[in-house]
Design an enzyme around this catalytic site. Structure first.
Site, PDB file in Angstrom:
ATOM      1  CG  HIS A 289      -6.887   4.308   2.976  1.00 15.50           C
ATOM      2  ND1 HIS A 289      -6.854   4.591   4.309  1.00 15.50           N
ATOM      3  CD2 HIS A 289      -6.247   3.140   2.827  1.00 15.50           C
ATOM      4  CE1 HIS A 289      -6.217   3.612   4.940  1.00 15.50           C
ATOM      5  NE2 HIS A 289      -5.845   2.721   4.057  1.00 15.50           N
TER       6      HIS A 289
ATOM      7  CB  CYS B 134       4.806  -4.599  -0.661  1.00 18.39           C
ATOM      8  SG  CYS B 134       4.980  -3.769   0.916  1.00 18.39           S
TER       9      CYS B 134
HETATM   10  C1  PEP Z   1       4.181   1.463   1.563  1.00 21.08           C
HETATM   11  O1  PEP Z   1       4.232   2.354   2.406  1.00 21.08           O
HETATM   12  O2  PEP Z   1       5.014   1.309   0.646  1.00 21.08           O
HETATM   13  C2  PEP Z   1       3.078   0.488   1.567  1.00 21.08           C
HETATM   14  C3  PEP Z   1       3.076  -0.556   0.779  1.00 21.08           C
HETATM   15  O3  PEP Z   1       2.054   0.746   2.410  1.00 21.08           O
HETATM   16  P1  PEP Z   1       0.890   1.812   2.113  1.00 21.08           P
HETATM   17  O4  PEP Z   1       1.044   2.300   0.715  1.00 21.08           O
HETATM   18  O5  PEP Z   1      -0.383   1.105   2.358  1.00 21.08           O
HETATM   19  O6  PEP Z   1       1.188   2.851   3.160  1.00 21.08           O
END
Ligand code: PEP
Ligand code: MG
Length: 760
Positions: A375, A686
Site C-alpha cells: 500500500h 491488472c
Molecule cells: C495484483 O495482485 O496483481 C493486483 C493488481 O492487486 P494488488 O497489487 O492490489 O494486490
C-alpha cells in the site's frame, strides 16, 4: 603508554566523516587505519578486503606494517588468524600470536615484532567484505572491550566500503545504459546508497530522519532569543489551527476519498487542554515558551510511542509535526518553513496516512527502512512521490540534513551529489517526460496489423483520475478500494463509500469502471481492525476471505458499488478467490444486495458484471470452472507471482526470486487466457506485469487484449502495441511457453532485445 578506554575513544563519527569527505577508497582506508591505531594505541592496524571471485583477502591499508605490502600480501579464506576470522565470520583475539597454530607469518613486512593479534571480520549481514586487524608488541594486549569496539568500527566500515564499491559499479552501469538514455558516463558522486525502487521519479532535498533516536522531537530554544509570553503562544496556537484547517480543506479538494480526518488528530491535540493548557502553564510559571512546547511535545511522543495500540502510536508523527508548527509560528518564521518542502523523509516505518499528510505538506521523497508495504508503494506512486527502500544500517548511515538526490526508478540515493550528477539527472528527467508524454496518445490502441487492444487505468486514489483521463484510458480496469478504509479510524459507512465511488463513476464519463472489493490483510492492515495476530498474514484472513467473514462490512461496500453504478458501465471483482465456491458465495451476496435494493426502491446497476481476480495457484487449477461461472477474469499478476512462486512480494531478501518470466507464471497466464477465450469471457491483466515492456509481446501473443496499468505508463504501452504484429507476438509467446527453465526464458528475452525496440 596507558591504553584509553576504547569504547569511549573509538570515535566512529570520525570514521563516518572520513567517508563523507568522498575520499577514494585507498585514502579512506588509510585514514581509517591511522585513526583506529591512534585510538587503540595499537602498533599495527590493517584492513584486508575480500574478493569474492578469487576468494582472497588482500591487504589494502596498513599503519605499522611495511607500506610496500599493500596490494601484494594476500591470504586465502581460512589462512592465518585473519583468514580464519573472515571464514568463520567471528572475531579472533590471540594473546601470543607466535604460539598460535593459525599464525601465518609474512617475511619482510615486520610482523614478527607483534604478539597480540585481534582480527575482526567486516561483514554485511553474512556477506564477507574484509577484515580489520590490530596488532601489538605486548602479549595479551587486547581485551574483550577492544573486541567490542573493533566490531562496532567494522560494522561502520562495512557500509562505507560497500558504498564506495557501489559507486564504481554505478559508474560502470551508467556507461552500459548510455546507449539507451542520455549519456551518464561522466557521473561522479561523492557517495551512493543502493536500495530498492518502491515508487517512480527523482527527488532532491535534505535528509530529515523522522525517528532518529538522537533527535529531539521538537526544536530546542535559542538561549539568545527574546522571551515569549503566554499571549504570543496563544497567537501561535491560533495561527497553527488556521494552517491545519486550510491544509485539511486543500486535501479535501485534491484527495476527496482519503482526506477525511487526515489532520483531525492535529486539531484534536491542539484543542486539548492537557496539551496547550499545560504549555501555557509552563510559560506562566517561567519556562521559556519554546522550551515549554518542546517539553510537552516530548512527553506526548514518549507516551504515544510506548502505547500498545497502533492507533495511538500512529499519532507520534502528528504531535511532533504539531510541535514544530507551533514553535515556528511562535518564532514567526515564514509559513512555508512549516512544511516539508525541500526535504526527503527517512523513516523506519511509514503509514499510508503519514504519506498523505507529508505529501500535503510538500515532501520531496521518502526513504524507508522497514521494507515497503504494497500500500505504501502504491500510494506513493499515485501521489507521484519517489520512494526508495533501504536497510536499517544504510538509513542510519545517512546524517540528518545531508543533501541528497534520489533516483526512485533505480532505487539509488546519491549523497552530496555534485553538479554533474544533477545535470545528468535533469537530462534523465526530460527523457522520462518524453517517454511518458501523453500528448500524442490516441483514443484507440491498435497493433501494427490493426488488432484492437484496450488500455485501462489502475486507480488507487481519486486523484489518479485526472491523469487517467489525460492519458485517454478506455476505463478503469482496477479500482483498489482499500485506501478510504485505511486512512479512517473506523470502517466507512455505505453512504461515505457511495459518495467516493459515485465520483469515480461520474469522472469516467460513461467509460467502464471495475471496482475491486476490499483487499486488506497480508501487509495491508487496518489499524482499527485488530484481528488476532496471524503467524502468516499473507496466508490468512485477507481479501475476499475477510469480506466473506465480515458480511456486514462486505454488504455495505457492495451496496455502495451497485448504487454508484446506476446508469453506468460497472463491474465488481473479488480479490484472492481460491475456489469456485468463494466466487459463488460472493456472487450470491451481490444478488441478495440487488434484491434488497429493489425492495427498497433504490436505483443501482442491475447489469453489474461480476469477476474473479486470478491471483492464486488454486484458482488457476479451476480456471475453466471459474470462467464458466464468472462474467470476467482479471489476472492480478503481483499476487499470482507471489503465491505461485512462494516469494513474498515485499521481502527484499527474496526479491531476486520474484520473477514474472518464470515458466510456471508464463504457463499459468496462458491457461487463464485460454480458458477465458474458450468460454467467451473477458480476460484482462491488472498487475504490474501488464506494463512491463519486455513481457508485453508475450502477453499479446497468448491473446491478452486488455491491459489495466498505471496511466503514466499508457504512452509506452500504446507505442509498443502499435509496433507489434500479432503473428510475431504469437511466435514469441509460443517459444517462451516451450521453455522449462528460467535461464532459457532469460536468454531468449535478451536475444529478442525487445526493450530497446520500444525505446527506439
Ligand atoms: C495484483 O495482485 O496483481 C493486483 C493488481 O492487486 P494488488 O497489487 O492490489 O494486490
Ligand atoms: Mg493482488
Amino acid at each position: 603508554m596507558k591504553k584509553r578506554n576504547v569504547d569511549l575513544v573509538c570515535d566512529i563519527a570520525e570514521l563516518i566523516s572520513l567517508a563523507e569527505e568522498g575520499q577514494a577508497r585507498k585514502e579512506l582506508l588509510q585514514k581509517v587505519v591511522i585513526s583506529v591505531a591512534g585510538h587503540m594505541h595499537a602498533d599495527v592496524c590493517s584492513i584486508y578486503i575480500y574478493e569474492e571471485e578469487s576468494k582472497k583477502l588482500t591487504l589494502r591499508a596498513t599503519q605499522g606494517l611495511d607500506p610496500a605490502a599493500i596490494g601484494t600480501v594476500s591470504l586465502s579464506l581460512g589462512e592465518g588468524i585473519t583468514g580464519r576470522a573472515v571464514r568463520e565470520l567471528r572475531p579472533i583475539c590471540v594473546g601470543t600470536a607466535s604460539k598460535s597454530s593459525s599464525y601465518r607469518f609474512f617475511p619482510g613486512i615486520h610482523e614478527e615484532d607483534y604478539e597480540a593479534f585481534l582480527a575482526v571480520p567486516i561483514l554485511r549481514g553474512l556477506r564477507r567484505i574484509g577484515a580489520l586487524v590490530v596488532q601489538a608488541g605486548e602479549a595479551n594486549y587486547f581485551t574483550p572491550n577492544d573486541v567490542k569496539a573493533l566490531r562496532a568500527i567494522a560494522a561502520q566500515l562495512a557500509t562505507m566500503i560497500e558504498n564506495v564499491q557501489l559507486l564504481s559499479e554505478a559508474r560502470e552501469e551508467a556507461s552500459a545504459t548510455a546507449a539507451a538514455l542520455p549519456s551518464m558516463k561522466k557521473v561522479v558522486t561523492e557517495s551512493i546508497i543502493r536500495g530498492r525502487s518502491a515508487s517512480t521519479g527523482t527527488a532532491r532535498g535534505r535528509a530529515n530522519t523522522l525517528d532518529s533516536v538522537n533527535k529531539e522531537a521538537c526544536i530546542l530554544p535559542d538561549p539568545d532569543a527574546i522571551p515569549h509570553t503566554a499571549e504570543d503562544f496563544d497567537k501561535a496556537v491560533e495561527k497553527t489551527a488556521d494552517q491545519i484547517n486550510s491544509l485539511q480543506l486543500q486535501m479535501s479538494e485534491d484527495l476527496a476519498d482519503v482526506a477525511v480526518l487526515i489532520f483531525s488528530a492535529h486539531l484534536l491535540i491542539l484543542e486539548d487542554e492537557q496539551f496547550t493548557g499545560r504549555i501555557s502553564n509552563l510559560i506562566q510559571t517561567g519556562t521559556e515558551a519554546v522550551k515549554a512546547i518542546a517539553t510537552v511535545v516530548n512527553e506526548y511522543v514518549d507516551v504515544f510511542s510506548k502505547s500498545k495500540m497502533p492507533l495511538i502510536r500512529e499519532k507520534v508523527l502528528d504531535v511532533k509535526d504539531l510541535g514544530n508548527r507551533l514553535t515556528r509560528n511562535l518564532l514567526n518564521e515564514e509559513s512555508d518553513t512549516c512544511d516539508y518542502r525541500g526535504q526527503i523523509i527517512i523513516a523506519h516505518e511509514l503509514l499510508p496516512s503519514d504519506i498523505l499528510k507529508l505529501s500535503a505538506e510538500n515532501v520531496e521523497g521518502f526513504i524507508v527502512s522497514s521494507g515497503v508495504t504494497s500500500h505504501n508503494a502504491i500510494i506513493s506512486r499515485s501521489l507521484g512521490i519517489p520512494m526508495v527502500a533501504i536497510s536499517r544500517e544504510q538509513a542510519d548511515s545517512i546524517p540528518d540534513d545531508e543533501e541528497m538526490l534520489m533516483d526512485a526508478e533505480q532505487g539509488i540515493i546519491y549523497l552530496q551529489p555534485g553538479d554533474e550528477v544533477y545535470a545528468k539527472y535533469r537530462e534523465l528527467d526530460s527523457a522520462w517526460k518524453v517517454l511518458h508524454d501523453a500528448s500524442d496518445m490516441k483514443e484507440k490502441t491498435l497493433t501494427k496489423c490493426g488488432e484492437r487492444v484496450q488500455i485501462y487505468a489502475n486507480i488507487n486514489l481519486l486523484s489518479d483520475l485526472k491523469p487517467a483521463r489525460e492519458f485517454k484510458v478506455e476505463g478503469v480496469g482496477l479500482y483498489r478500494s482499500e485506501f478510504p478504509f485505511i486512512v479512517r479510524n473506523d470502517f466507512p459507512t455505505e453512504e461515505e463509500q457511495y459518495v467516493i465511488y459515485k465520483k469515480l463513476v461520474d469522472q469516467m464519463d460513461g467509460r467502464m469502471v471495475t471496482f475491486r472489493t476490499l483487499d486488506i490483510g497480508g501487509d495491508k492492515m487496518l489499524s482499527y481492525y485488530s484481528n488476532v495476530n496471524e503467524a502468516n498474514p499473507f496466508l490468512g484472513m485477507r481479501a475476499i476471505r475477510f469480506s466473506l467473514q465480515n458480511k456486514d462490512i462486505f454488504i455495505q461496500q457492495l451496496r455502495a458499488f451497485l448504487r454508484a453504478g446506476a446508469d453506468a458501465d460497472t463491474r465488481i471483482m473479488f480479490p484472492l478467490v481460491s475456489s469456485v465456491d468463494d466466487f459463488v458465495e460472493a456472487r450470491d451476496i451481490v444478488y441478495d444486495c440487488m434484491q434488497k435494493l429493489d425492495s427498497e426502491g433504490i436505483s443501482y446497476n442491475p447489469k453489474t458484471k461480476l469477476g474473479v481476480m486470478m491471483e492464486l495457484p488454486s484458482a488457476v487449477e479451476v480456471v475453466d470452472e471459474l470462467a464458466m461461472e464468472a462474467d470476467f477474469l482479471s489476472i492480478g499478476s503481483n499476487d499470482l507471482i507471489q503465491y505461485m512462486l512462494a516469494v513474498d512480494r515485499t521481502n527484499e531478501m527474496v526479491s531476486k526470486l520474484y520473477l514474472a518470466h518464470h515458466p510456471a507464471i508464463l504457463r499459468a497466464i496462458n491457461r487463464i487466457v485460454a480458458a477465458g477465450l474458450m468460454h467467451k469471457k473477458d480476460v484482462s491483466i491488472c498487475g504490474d506485469l501488464s506494463a512491463d515492456p519486455r513481457m508485453l509481446p508475450f502477453l499479446l501473443g497468448v491473446g491478452l487484449k486488455k491491459f489495466s496499468i498505471d496511466s503514466v505508463n499508457a504512452p509506452t504501452v500504446q507505442r509498443l502495441v502499435n509496433s507489434m504484429d500479432i503473428a510475431e507476438a504469437e511466435r514469441i509467446a509460443n517459444c517462451m511457453l516451450d521453455f522449462g527453465r528460467i535461464s532459457e526464458v532469460e536468454a531468449f528475452l535478451a536475444d529478442q532485445n525487445l526493450a530497446s525496440e520500444i525505446e527506439a
